[in-house]
Design an enzyme around this catalytic site. Structure first.
Site, mmCIF file in Angstrom:
data_model
loop_
_atom_site.group_PDB
_atom_site.id
_atom_site.type_symbol
_atom_site.label_atom_id
_atom_site.label_comp_id
_atom_site.label_asym_id
_atom_site.label_seq_id
_atom_site.Cartn_x
_atom_site.Cartn_y
_atom_site.Cartn_z
ATOM 1 N N LEU A 135 -59.670 125.242 71.766
ATOM 2 C CA LEU A 135 -59.608 123.897 71.198
ATOM 3 C C LEU A 135 -58.208 123.331 71.374
ATOM 4 O O LEU A 135 -57.218 124.055 71.303
ATOM 5 C CB LEU A 135 -59.976 123.923 69.717
ATOM 6 N N GLY A 136 -58.131 122.036 71.604
ATOM 7 C CA GLY A 136 -56.846 121.353 71.690
ATOM 8 C C GLY A 136 -56.121 121.538 73.003
ATOM 9 O O GLY A 136 -54.931 121.215 73.087
ATOM 10 N N ARG A 181 -68.448 120.681 75.561
ATOM 11 C CA ARG A 181 -68.115 119.708 74.512
ATOM 12 C C ARG A 181 -68.108 120.358 73.129
ATOM 13 O O ARG A 181 -67.255 120.054 72.297
ATOM 14 C CB ARG A 181 -69.142 118.562 74.542
ATOM 15 N N LEU A 214 -63.062 109.349 79.127
ATOM 16 C CA LEU A 214 -62.461 109.498 80.456
ATOM 17 C C LEU A 214 -60.999 109.100 80.487
ATOM 18 O O LEU A 214 -60.299 109.322 81.479
ATOM 19 C CB LEU A 214 -63.253 108.675 81.475
ATOM 20 N N GLU A 274 -62.610 111.500 67.581
ATOM 21 C CA GLU A 274 -62.103 110.441 66.717
ATOM 22 C C GLU A 274 -60.785 110.833 66.068
ATOM 23 O O GLU A 274 -59.889 109.997 65.893
ATOM 24 C CB GLU A 274 -63.132 110.103 65.634
#
Length: 444
Positions: free
Chosen positions: A315-316, A271, A342, A64
């Site tokens: 991360l990122g 994830r 996706l 988000e």
């Protein structure tokens, strides 16, 4: 009565939530940060005159927050001088959100949805307008915002058919909460219809913010450099969930033992960061040579180039992994979990093979298939076979071009949503609820 029962259960669960945060802090220390904020106790206020207010945006987690970046940029254009209050619920969201802040902005945890905690939050910050992302419906928070006359927006809103049916069981709680929303900005017509049925009154379709996420050029370039260094086919398992990695590794071990003519590299990006070590252990238990992204700086070393499996424990860097791979398997779609985003793969020009479960991104999955940017497999073994076939098939290049075209075609949601939110935020800050009302809410 429904909200009272919900609040009672939530209050009883707060100690367990706090213990869970401390448990997660063993792997992600950010969860120890400012624990008081989880209960609505804040030691700082927004800079500048309190009557000016701020745009408050809540992005609970990494996905988000990354989607919100395009909306924040568009809001700064639509409303020059914007001051942003950015809140989160997860450590990954908090970390990613720092990049969105400008001078004068504030970042904090959103408190648990108990009446006292949310009343303290609203009284402390007094935002001019609040923006919740995607599916965040918190009954006490929305009730308090309505009492204090703070208009609330649900942006990039989505509601799958499955979630809508599940929500029917809690309609007595969720329908009044949805009815307090000043504006709902839905991703699709189907989402809008389900959200209206769930109780939202003012619903408009604006598209999906994730199409406006532009992958950084430097990350794409790094991924292409890694691909050149690897010099063999690369299959990516993107944003995988618990249970998918073990099944994939069992298949992969069999393929490696069979001695493929050109041994491909498997890259797994879980994830959830707290599972990095567990997935690494699965790779080693499968007897496969492992290399972890965290073990090198800019470029993979000699040992990594010889490995069977790379673990994307960073991360990122999803654009790096998508640019590295010729084909990706979509995590979360091989178990009944609804799939992962996706659209980011399409924006990076990476063809996808999806499993049967993409109900969280139903419209995007349908459009991607129609555009020829992805393929559907009935299960994980079939997806692995399709992915391996694409690695040696020139169809992958056509799919990559179609993926980028598909992503570009659906951009523009951020500008549309920013215009709607700015129209609410440009009105004078409404008079807050009386101090007695705030005290009464805090006592609850």
């Amino acid at each position: 009565m429904a909200r009272w029962l919900y609040t009672t259960v939530l209050r009883l669960a707060v100690p367990l939530y706090l213990l869970r945060l401390l448990w997660r802090a063993r792997a992600e220390p950010a969860y120890r940060h400012a624990l008081g904020e989880r209960l609505g106790w804040y030691g700082r206020s927004l800079p500048g005159p309190a009557t000016t207010g701020a745009v408050w945006l809540h992005a609970v987690s990494l996905g988000e927050t990354r989607a919100a970046a395009a909306l924040v940029d568009a809001l700064r254009v639509a409303r020059p001088g914007l001051r942003l209050l950015l809140t989160h619920g997860t450590a990954t969201g908090l970390e990613a959100g720092r990049a969105l802040l400008h001078a004068g902005d504030v970042q904090a945890w959103l408190p648990y949805d108990t009446p006292g905690a949310v009343a303290r939050f609203m009284a402390h910050f007094r935002p001019q307008v609040g923006v919740l992302m995607e599916t965040e419906i918190w009954p006490n928070l929305l009730h308090t915002a309505a009492a204090m006359r703070v208009p609330m927006v649900l942006a990039n809103a989505r509601l799958s058919d499955r979630s809508g049916r599940q929500g029917e069981r809690y309609a007595a709680l969720l329908r009044p909460a949805a009815a307090t929303l000043a504006l709902v900005l839905a991703q699709t017509d189907a989402d809008a219809q389900r959200l209206r049925h769930a109780g939202a009154a003012n619903v408009r379709v604006c598209g999906n913010l994730k199409f406006d996420m532009a992958p950084p050029a430097e990350l794409l370039a790094r991924g292409r450099q890694w691909r050149a260094a690897v010099d063999r086919p690369v299959l990516l398992a993107a944003v995988t969930r618990d249970g998918e990695e073990a099944a994939l590794l069992a298949l992969w071990r069999h393929l490696v033992a069979a001695g493929l003519p050109c041994r491909p590299l498997l890259v797994i990006v879980p994830r959830h960061p707290q599972r990095f070590d567990a997935v690494a252990a699965l790779v080693q238990a499968a007897g496969l040579r492992l290399a972890r992204r965290s073990d090198w700086a800019e470029a993979p070393d000699h040992d990594a180039l010889q490995a069977d499996v790379w673990l994307g424990d960073s991360l990122g860097e999803m654009p790096v992994y998508y640019a590295l791979a010729q084909v990706a398997l979509l995590g979360g779609s091989f178990e009944p979990l609804g799939g992962q985003n996706l659209i980011e793969a399409a924006a990076c020009g990476c063809p996808l093979v999806m499993g049967p479960h993409t109900f969280n991104f139903e419209d995007a999955a349908r459009l991607s298939l129609q555009a020829g940017a992805s393929m559907r497999a009935p299960d994980l073994p079939a997806a692995v076979r399709q992915g391996l076939a694409l690695l040696s098939d020139e169809t992958q290049y056509l799919m990559a071009a179609r993926a980028m075209g598909f992503a570009a075609e659906h951009r523009g949601a951020a500008i549309r949503m920013a215009a709607e939110i700015a129209a609410l935020a440009l009105t004078p800050l409404p008079a807050p609820a009386s101090s007695a009302g705030v005290r009464a809410a805090s006592a609850g």
